[in-house]
Each structure stands twice: as C-alpha cells, then as structure tokens.
Write an enzyme that holds these catalytic residues in place. Sequence first.
Site, PDB file in Angstrom:
ATOM      1  N   HIS A  69      40.759  36.791  42.130  1.00  0.00           N
ATOM      2  CA  HIS A  69      41.623  35.653  42.446  1.00  0.00           C
ATOM      3  C   HIS A  69      42.128  35.744  43.894  1.00  0.00           C
ATOM      4  CE1 HIS A  69      41.766  36.041  38.046  1.00  0.00           C
ATOM      5  NE2 HIS A  69      41.932  34.735  38.024  1.00  0.00           N
ATOM      6  N   ASP A 123      37.661  31.392  43.771  1.00  0.00           N
ATOM      7  CA  ASP A 123      36.692  32.455  43.503  1.00  0.00           C
ATOM      8  C   ASP A 123      35.590  31.974  42.557  1.00  0.00           C
ATOM      9  OD1 ASP A 123      39.522  33.256  43.802  1.00  0.00           O
ATOM     10  OD2 ASP A 123      38.691  35.267  44.025  1.00  0.00           O
ATOM     11  N   PHE A 124      35.962  31.115  41.589  1.00  0.00           N
ATOM     12  CA  PHE A 124      35.016  30.698  40.564  1.00  0.00           C
ATOM     13  C   PHE A 124      34.154  29.524  40.989  1.00  0.00           C
ATOM     14  CE2 PHE A 124      38.757  32.597  38.477  1.00  0.00           C
ATOM     15  CZ  PHE A 124      38.143  33.776  38.073  1.00  0.00           C
ATOM     16  N   ILE A 125      34.253  29.160  42.257  1.00  0.00           N
ATOM     17  CA  ILE A 125      33.319  28.171  42.789  1.00  0.00           C
ATOM     18  C   ILE A 125      31.902  28.746  42.796  1.00  0.00           C
ATOM     19  CG2 ILE A 125      33.441  28.821  45.235  1.00  0.00           C
ATOM     20  CD1 ILE A 125      33.522  25.837  45.905  1.00  0.00           C
ATOM     21  N   ALA A 154      34.414  25.218  32.947  1.00  0.00           N
ATOM     22  CA  ALA A 154      32.982  25.114  33.235  1.00  0.00           C
ATOM     23  C   ALA A 154      32.828  24.534  34.638  1.00  0.00           C
ATOM     24  CB  ALA A 154      32.276  24.251  32.198  1.00  0.00           C
ATOM     25  N   GLU A 155      32.862  25.395  35.644  1.00  0.00           N
ATOM     26  CA  GLU A 155      32.869  24.937  37.031  1.00  0.00           C
ATOM     27  C   GLU A 155      31.613  24.157  37.404  1.00  0.00           C
ATOM     28  OE1 GLU A 155      35.934  27.956  36.588  1.00  0.00           O
ATOM     29  OE2 GLU A 155      33.814  27.921  36.043  1.00  0.00           O
ATOM     30  N   GLN A 159      40.279  26.072  39.621  1.00  0.00           N
ATOM     31  CA  GLN A 159      41.604  26.639  39.373  1.00  0.00           C
ATOM     32  C   GLN A 159      41.891  27.795  40.328  1.00  0.00           C
ATOM     33  OE1 GLN A 159      42.953  28.601  35.477  1.00  0.00           O
ATOM     34  NE2 GLN A 159      43.736  26.509  35.333  1.00  0.00           N
ATOM     35  N   PHE A 160      40.896  28.626  40.591  1.00  0.00           N
ATOM     36  CA  PHE A 160      40.902  29.592  41.688  1.00  0.00           C
ATOM     37  C   PHE A 160      39.547  29.457  42.373  1.00  0.00           C
ATOM     38  CE2 PHE A 160      44.221  31.295  39.070  1.00  0.00           C
ATOM     39  CZ  PHE A 160      45.140  31.827  39.967  1.00  0.00           C
TER      40      PHE A 160
END
Length: 326
Positions: free
Chosen positions: A127, A85-87, A59-60, A82-83
């Site tokens: 990713h 991209d999911f920011i 859960a970013e 974690q990657f």
Amino acid sequence: MPEVTYLEAIRQGMLEEMERDENVFILGEDVGAYGGAFKVTEGFLERFGEQRVIDTPIAEAAIVGAAAGAAHMGFRPIAEMQFIDFISCAYDMLTNYVATARYRAGLPTPIVVRGPSGGYVRGGPFHSQNPEAAFLHTPGLKIVCPATARDAKGLIKAAVRDDDPVLYFEHKYLYRRIKEDLPADEEILTPIGKARLAREGNDLTIVTWSHPAADGRRGHHDLREKNQPGDDRARRHSHRWRCGRNHRPYQQRRLRISGRAGQARSRPRRADSLCAGVGRLRAPADRRSGSGGAVVGGILVRPMFHAGPRNFESDLGATAWPVLTS
C-alpha cells in the site's frame, strides 16, 4: 476563506466535472456507500445517485475494462483503484487494450484511473508503491502526479476532459498535509504535460513530481517542479540558462526507471550546458517498504550513501547502492 487540502481539492475537481457533464461517472471499490478508503468520494452517492457512483467488486481489471467500454459509448468514467498498488492487476487491460484502442480501432477512450500512491503512512509494501514508471513507456497513456492542492484540482479536471486515458496518481501522504487557498469562483484547469517552475535559483535544478516536489520546496536550491514526467522544453531551458546542474529526486525504488529516463533525455541534448553529471536522489532499496524514504528537503550535491552495509543480493541483485549518484 478556509484553506483547501490536497484531498479536498481532488473532491472539488471531480464534483465540478460531474456537475458540468452528466456523462462523467465514478466506479470503484467502496466509492459509494463508504465514500472511498480515504473519503475522497464521500457524499457523492447521495448527490448523484447509484447510476453515477457505482460500487464494484474487488476486481481491478474488470473496473478498468468496464470503464473502457463505457468510454467507447461516449461516457467519461473515473475509475478508482482503492490503493494504486493494485493497478498492477489491470496492467494488461491498460497497456494492451486501453492505450491502443484509438490506434487499433479508432475508439476514443477518455477514462481516468486514479488512486492513492506513495509511502510514509505506514502502509507496508502493498500500500505504498509509486508505479508510474511501469506505465511511462506505454504510448497512449498520460500520467499525472500532482504536488500541490491547486494542481491536484486543476489536473483532475483536465484529466476528465482529456480525450485520451489518464493515470492520476495522488500521493496519500499529501492528502491532508498540503493546503492552499483556492477561490470557489475560480475555474482551475491545469494543462497536462507542462512543467511548472516553483522557485528560481542559480545553483541547482531539481526536476521532480508528486511528493518529492512538495517536499523539495523546503530546500534552498533552484527547484523545478513537474506534475507529470516529460516536459523536455522546461528541462532544456533550465540547463542552458540557469545553473548547469541537474538532480532529479523521486520516491521510486532503485530498479525503477522514470528518473533514469529523464537523465538520459537531458544528457545528449544539453550536455554542453551541464557543469556536472545528472544525479538521482531516490528512495533506498529496502525490502521492507514499497517506497522507502528519500530526503528531499536538504539536498546534497555530492554523492550520499546508506549508512552501513545492507545485503539485498537475494531479492534485488545488489548490495549497498548510493542514494544520490552523480
């Protein structure tokens, strides 16, 4: 003394800051028991305990929100994506709350949001992204994209100590490929916002950051390496007194704008010092990859185009675009 990799330099920087300041802690997905997807935080849980190395749900937005709340209370959290991209899942929290908290409510928010960015590791479109341009025009955020092991360590330490929120994008391709001698007894602290001249020359100025800066050192032109986009003073000095030509490689896709922003700032201020237009060496617009693959080691000053026509009309609204424009 063994050489230190880019990844190990980040580990050392965070380790030193956690030992120096008990208010520094880490939170993110799998950062504790597993040690992180790339093992950046391996061993931290055993060393600092579960109160300072916190495994979170996937859960970013909640990770960044929890970090912001802790920062308001005097802590200095390091939040891992974690990657990177999911920011994007935390974009609203970062741009509408974290970046504005000091201005709106007088709340200091000294957080670091870090994570692996970039392509060239067969990560696919989810990713492999370089999202710095999405945050570049948000007042209140600082962006860091180190290109060397020394800067990776010095900048993560500076980011933790900074009183404002810092986005720290570490290029995963460099993790174990870049190595450098870093004396264990030396305090490495790199100032945020200052460009570094990597090599002097007379023919071409290259202004870039992260992986293109590391890759560009193999070129044989005047290389100006930036660890974070924005040092106008270094850029103007280079135009005026060195070569009169400016090119800026970056690994983002065509539609992103951080490279263009640098061009726009160079043109009106030093137009009389440029012998040619400001060019952009960028990743090709390719629907199959999040970052593409700009070749920086062998710089071409003239325009260079894709080999063969490619039609991206459906998703990018264009057909064949130049990789380097001038």
